[in-house]
Design a protein around this motif. Structure first.
Motif, mmCIF file in Angstrom:
data_model
loop_
_atom_site.group_PDB
_atom_site.id
_atom_site.type_symbol
_atom_site.label_atom_id
_atom_site.label_comp_id
_atom_site.label_asym_id
_atom_site.label_seq_id
_atom_site.Cartn_x
_atom_site.Cartn_y
_atom_site.Cartn_z
ATOM 1 N N TRP A 8 9.372 -4.968 -2.124
ATOM 2 C CA TRP A 8 10.001 -4.261 -3.248
ATOM 3 C C TRP A 8 10.198 -5.233 -4.409
ATOM 4 O O TRP A 8 9.973 -4.904 -5.569
ATOM 5 N N GLY A 9 10.616 -6.444 -4.074
ATOM 6 C CA GLY A 9 10.785 -7.466 -5.108
ATOM 7 C C GLY A 9 9.463 -7.746 -5.807
ATOM 8 O O GLY A 9 9.392 -7.799 -7.037
ATOM 9 N N GLU A 10 8.409 -7.885 -5.001
ATOM 10 C CA GLU A 10 7.079 -8.164 -5.567
ATOM 11 C C GLU A 10 6.678 -7.058 -6.548
ATOM 12 O O GLU A 10 6.163 -7.326 -7.628
ATOM 13 N N LEU A 11 6.941 -5.805 -6.156
ATOM 14 C CA LEU A 11 6.523 -4.690 -7.009
ATOM 15 C C LEU A 11 7.360 -4.614 -8.295
ATOM 16 O O LEU A 11 6.927 -4.029 -9.280
ATOM 17 N N CYS A 12 8.557 -5.223 -8.277
ATOM 18 C CA CYS A 12 9.345 -5.277 -9.509
ATOM 19 C C CYS A 12 8.848 -6.385 -10.416
ATOM 20 O O CYS A 12 9.207 -6.434 -11.584
ATOM 21 N N LEU A 13 8.089 -7.324 -9.854
ATOM 22 C CA LEU A 13 7.858 -8.556 -10.605
ATOM 23 C C LEU A 13 6.391 -8.866 -10.877
ATOM 24 O O LEU A 13 6.027 -9.230 -11.988
ATOM 25 N N VAL B 204 0.844 -1.200 0.000
ATOM 26 C CA VAL B 204 0.000 0.000 0.000
ATOM 27 C C VAL B 204 0.882 1.254 0.000
ATOM 28 O O VAL B 204 0.599 2.226 -0.698
ATOM 29 N N ILE B 205 1.977 1.213 0.757
ATOM 30 C CA ILE B 205 2.855 2.396 0.809
ATOM 31 C C ILE B 205 3.624 2.580 -0.502
ATOM 32 O O ILE B 205 3.772 3.699 -0.985
ATOM 33 N N PHE B 206 4.123 1.478 -1.073
ATOM 34 C CA PHE B 206 5.104 1.620 -2.153
ATOM 35 C C PHE B 206 4.568 1.417 -3.572
ATOM 36 O O PHE B 206 5.286 1.670 -4.533
ATOM 37 N N ALA B 207 3.321 0.969 -3.736
ATOM 38 C CA ALA B 207 2.841 0.675 -5.098
ATOM 39 C C ALA B 207 2.902 1.921 -5.977
ATOM 40 O O ALA B 207 3.403 1.875 -7.112
ATOM 41 N N ILE B 208 2.419 3.040 -5.456
ATOM 42 C CA ILE B 208 2.395 4.253 -6.276
ATOM 43 C C ILE B 208 3.804 4.803 -6.493
ATOM 44 O O ILE B 208 4.191 5.071 -7.641
ATOM 45 N N PRO B 209 4.640 4.924 -5.429
ATOM 46 C CA PRO B 209 6.022 5.357 -5.692
ATOM 47 C C PRO B 209 6.712 4.498 -6.762
ATOM 48 O O PRO B 209 7.429 5.025 -7.606
ATOM 49 N N PHE B 210 6.483 3.183 -6.736
ATOM 50 C CA PHE B 210 7.137 2.345 -7.748
ATOM 51 C C PHE B 210 6.629 2.673 -9.152
ATOM 52 O O PHE B 210 7.411 2.734 -10.094
ATOM 53 N N SER B 211 5.313 2.907 -9.291
ATOM 54 C CA SER B 211 4.857 3.180 -10.657
ATOM 55 C C SER B 211 5.360 4.552 -11.113
ATOM 56 O O SER B 211 5.651 4.748 -12.291
ATOM 57 N N TRP C 126 8.939 3.987 -12.370
ATOM 58 C CA TRP C 126 9.051 3.453 -13.742
ATOM 59 C C TRP C 126 8.795 4.564 -14.771
ATOM 60 O O TRP C 126 9.488 4.646 -15.784
ATOM 61 N N VAL C 127 7.798 5.410 -14.493
ATOM 62 C CA VAL C 127 7.496 6.488 -15.440
ATOM 63 C C VAL C 127 8.690 7.439 -15.552
ATOM 64 O O VAL C 127 9.095 7.837 -16.636
ATOM 65 N N TRP C 128 9.279 7.742 -14.403
ATOM 66 C CA TRP C 128 10.436 8.644 -14.373
ATOM 67 C C TRP C 128 11.611 8.035 -15.151
ATOM 68 O O TRP C 128 12.233 8.676 -15.987
ATOM 69 N N MET C 129 11.880 6.748 -14.899
ATOM 70 C CA MET C 129 12.972 6.083 -15.618
ATOM 71 C C MET C 129 12.708 6.087 -17.115
ATOM 72 O O MET C 129 13.610 6.258 -17.922
ATOM 73 N N PHE D 110 16.018 5.362 -19.288
ATOM 74 C CA PHE D 110 16.714 4.159 -18.812
ATOM 75 C C PHE D 110 15.808 3.176 -18.073
ATOM 76 O O PHE D 110 16.253 2.425 -17.236
ATOM 77 N N GLU D 111 14.533 3.191 -18.447
ATOM 78 C CA GLU D 111 13.662 2.166 -17.863
ATOM 79 C C GLU D 111 14.056 0.807 -18.440
ATOM 80 O O GLU D 111 14.093 0.626 -19.647
ATOM 81 N N PRO D 112 14.371 -0.160 -17.557
ATOM 82 C CA PRO D 112 14.793 -1.468 -18.075
ATOM 83 C C PRO D 112 13.598 -2.249 -18.658
ATOM 84 O O PRO D 112 12.446 -1.938 -18.346
ATOM 85 N N ILE D 113 13.885 -3.267 -19.474
ATOM 86 C CA ILE D 113 12.800 -4.114 -19.970
ATOM 87 C C ILE D 113 12.278 -4.969 -18.801
ATOM 88 O O ILE D 113 12.974 -5.174 -17.804
ATOM 89 N N SER D 114 11.054 -5.451 -18.947
ATOM 90 C CA SER D 114 10.413 -6.166 -17.825
ATOM 91 C C SER D 114 11.244 -7.318 -17.245
ATOM 92 O O SER D 114 11.342 -7.434 -16.026
ATOM 93 N N PRO D 115 11.844 -8.203 -18.085
ATOM 94 C CA PRO D 115 12.600 -9.300 -17.475
ATOM 95 C C PRO D 115 13.757 -8.812 -16.587
ATOM 96 O O PRO D 115 14.097 -9.480 -15.610
#
Ligand code: GLN
Length: 604
Positions: free
Chosen positions: A428-433, A361-368, A371-374, A379-384
């Motif tokens: 954090w791992g979950e939000l990357c994956l 709940v805290i980190f879902a929005i910061p993570f998205s 990605w937009v910022w990257m 330099f946003e990496p590909i999904s894998p």
């Protein structure tokens, strides 16, 4: 002007789906916090057996969505499936309530166990109807020209999932996992399950009453009704067509692989779940993949992309295998070898896994936003690559806690802060994956295989839960096992280290408490000792000749859990297992990403 505002806003239907999914996840995760503890303490199963059941339960829960998705597409439509699934899950929870009302006394254990199986089956089936349909409805809310809003819609939806999970993982343990005079009150579990049942009914009713008003297209037609022949793709090439031969060969592959995995995982005396269900789940994923690849219409580019999906699914299995320990081994550790005091309040052990939901709940929005910022900075990496990060983060989480338990010995307790840090890194791992996985499937899959490949993704998750069960069952004995054996004058450490040959009655005690034993049920049966019955009956007493037989015939073997020849003696070894598995998987996936990037042909 008005148009602009309308475009930026999400349709009201999203909030109905948000609310429905929120209550459903409340019910699912709330119940899940209590399940392993209920199995171990009320139904007197050993921790490894509880882990195996937990893994099988989750695994099947992700196999049935294939069926739910199919029935919805062909006959029932999303709406009906959500209502059927929600009601079935609610009934399943009520059955768990009933099971727990029986099982808190020794006399009720057998009845409670029987009801528990029915309950889990109902929840598995209900989840199969519910899960794929609610997720695909989120997508259907947006007409083609608004598909760019999908990423943000799914972020909001993922938030709903975790707001629900957080509430459920707070409320259900609050009522269900309580102590009286320092001892767990087994009669309380039922209140946790009842809370879960009520939440599920609230969710189903929310959907029932609000769907017609809000879950509609801008023109006002209902979304997710029964499938209509007119809506089916007109062009035959829009739907997958498999030859009978291919289907038959895939079935053969399914059967052969199930048997093959059975030979690897199974063995005499192993429960049905591990011996047959796990192999079946693993084999389903592979044979479905085989079926899709056997289609002759697949072009070279499509084939490459599908391969990328399979590769991702394979690696993601290790992630879920490690991540979902939250509900089994990590909860047992919170229960037995953790000091759960927070500022003077003793947190119920089953509530500790809630830090995952809170952190999402805290980190879902910061993570998205990240990605937009990257992406903007190019330099946003590909999904894998993100998914490889996910695996490395989970390995790091386990490594940090491993360093903390290293000197702990068998009686020391780890501070709850280390489990909180572990859940932070895992989240954090979950939000990357995880949120990325769904949209990657949507982007990589050729349209005519979209739902089948979504099924492959879910089966990858299911395969991960098989690993959850297999790995969770390797948890070495924790403090309370040593303490309870000491009370019976058995030096468990000496026995496990092979410094002392245990007597027949000692072996019996160890088996009875399900501590670090393997039992040769068949050989025991040949010697007229019905171990299954004995272990399920709390009052069973063995005669002296029977105890002698156990010792002489080595019917019960005692030892540390072993993984590919490595003995796991303590929590440090156990956590390092995940560090090594996920670390290697993450590095390997990372190494493969340049090749995968080419195979994705422009999709990121
Ligand atoms: N926590 C997420 C959910 O409940 C993801 C679980 C998964 O994909 N295995 O939907």
């Amino acid at each position: 002007m008005n148009d602009q505002i309308v475009q930026q806003k999400h349709p009201k239907g999203l909030w109905v789906l948000f609310g429905t999914e929120m209550w459903e996840r409340f019910n699912f995760y709330g119940m899940r916090t209590l399940l392993s503890l209920f199995l171990a303490h009320s139904l007197l199963m050993g921790k490894s057996e509880a882990s195996i059941i937990y893994g099988g339960f989750l695994g099947l829960g992700y196999l049935t969505p294939m069926l739910g998705g199919y029935l919805s597409d062909k006959f029932l439509g999303n709406r009906n499936c959500i209502l059927i699934g929600g009601t079935t899950m609610g009934i399943g929870q009520l059955l768990l309530f009933w099971s727990a009302s029986q099982a808190h006394t020794p006399a009720g254990i057998a009845t409670g166990t029987a009801i528990m199986w029915g309950a889990l089956l109902a929840i598995i089936l209900g989840n199969g109807f519910f899960k794929p349909n609610i997720s695909s409805m989120v997508g259907s809310l947006y007409p083609k020209e608004q598909k760019s809003k999908l990423d943000s819609a799914f972020t909001i939806f993922y938030l709903g999932i975790n707001v629900g999970a957080t509430l459920g993982q707070f409320i259900c343990p609050f009522f269900g996992d309580v102590e009286q005079n320092g001892v767990r009150d087994l009669s309380a579990f039922k209140w946790g399950f009842l809370a879960a049942a009520l939440a599920m009914f609230v969710g189903t009713l929310t959907f029932l009453f609000l769907k017609n008003k809000y879950v509609i297209t801008p023109e006002g037609t209902p979304i997710g009704g029964r499938p209509n022949k007119a809506d089916m793709p007109a062009d035959e090439s829009d739907s997958a067509k498999f030859t009978t031969a291919n289907i038959l060969i895939s079935f053969a592959v399914l059967i052969v692989l199930t048997y093959g995995f059975h030979l690897v995982l199974g063995g005499i005396g192993v429960s049905f779940i591990k011996a047959w269900l796990y192999p079946f789940i693993l084999a389903s994923g592979i044979s479905l993949g085989f079926l899709i690849m056997s289609d002759k219409t697949i072009t070279k580019i499509e084939r490459d992309r599908i391969w990328v999906l399979y590769i991702v699914c394979f690696f993601v299995m290790f992630f879920w295998g490690a991540f979902e320990q939250a509900g089994s081994s990590l909860t047992f550790i919170a229960d037995n070898q953790t000091d759960t005091n927070i500022l003077g309040w003793k947190m119920p052990p089953s509530m500790v896994q809630n830090f995952n939901g809170i952190f999402v709940v805290i980190f879902a929005i910061p993570f998205s936003i990240l990605w937009v910022w990257m992406n903007k900075k190019k330099f946003e990496p590909i999904s894998p690559v993100k998914q490889a990060w996910g695996l490395l983060l989970i390995a790091l989480g386990y490594w940090i806690i491993a360093t903390q338990v290293k000197g702990l010995g068998i009686s020391g307790k780890v501070g709850i802060i280390w489990l909180i840090i572990l859940y932070l890194l895992h989240t954090w791992g979950e939000l990357c994956l995880s949120p990325i996985g769904l949209s990657l499937v949507a982007k990589l899959a050729p349209k005519r295989f979209a739902s089948l490949l979504m099924g492959v993704w879910f089966l990858g998750n299911a395969g991960g839960y098989v690993l959850t069960g297999v790995l969770g069952a390797l948890l070495p004995p924790t403090t309370e096992a040593y303490v309870s054996m000491e009370k019976q004058n058995i030096d468990l450490k000496k026995v496990l280290d092979g410094d002392k040959e245990p007597s027949g009655s000692e072996l019996y005690s160890l088996a009875k408490e399900k501590i670090a034993t393997t039992i040769d049920y068949e050989k025991a049966m040949k010697n007229n000792i019905d171990f299954v019955n004995i272990l399920n009956n709390p009052d069973s007493v063995l005669t002296a000749p029977q105890l002698d037989l156990i010792e002489k015939e080595k019917l019960v073997k005692v030892g540390y859990p072993v993984f590919f020849g490595f003995k796991l003696k303590n929590l440090y070894d156990f956590f390092m297992l995940f560090v090594v598995l996920c670390g290697l998987a993450g590095l390997l996936l990372y190494g493969l990403t340049p090749m995968m990037k080419k195979m994705m042909h422009g999709i990121r």
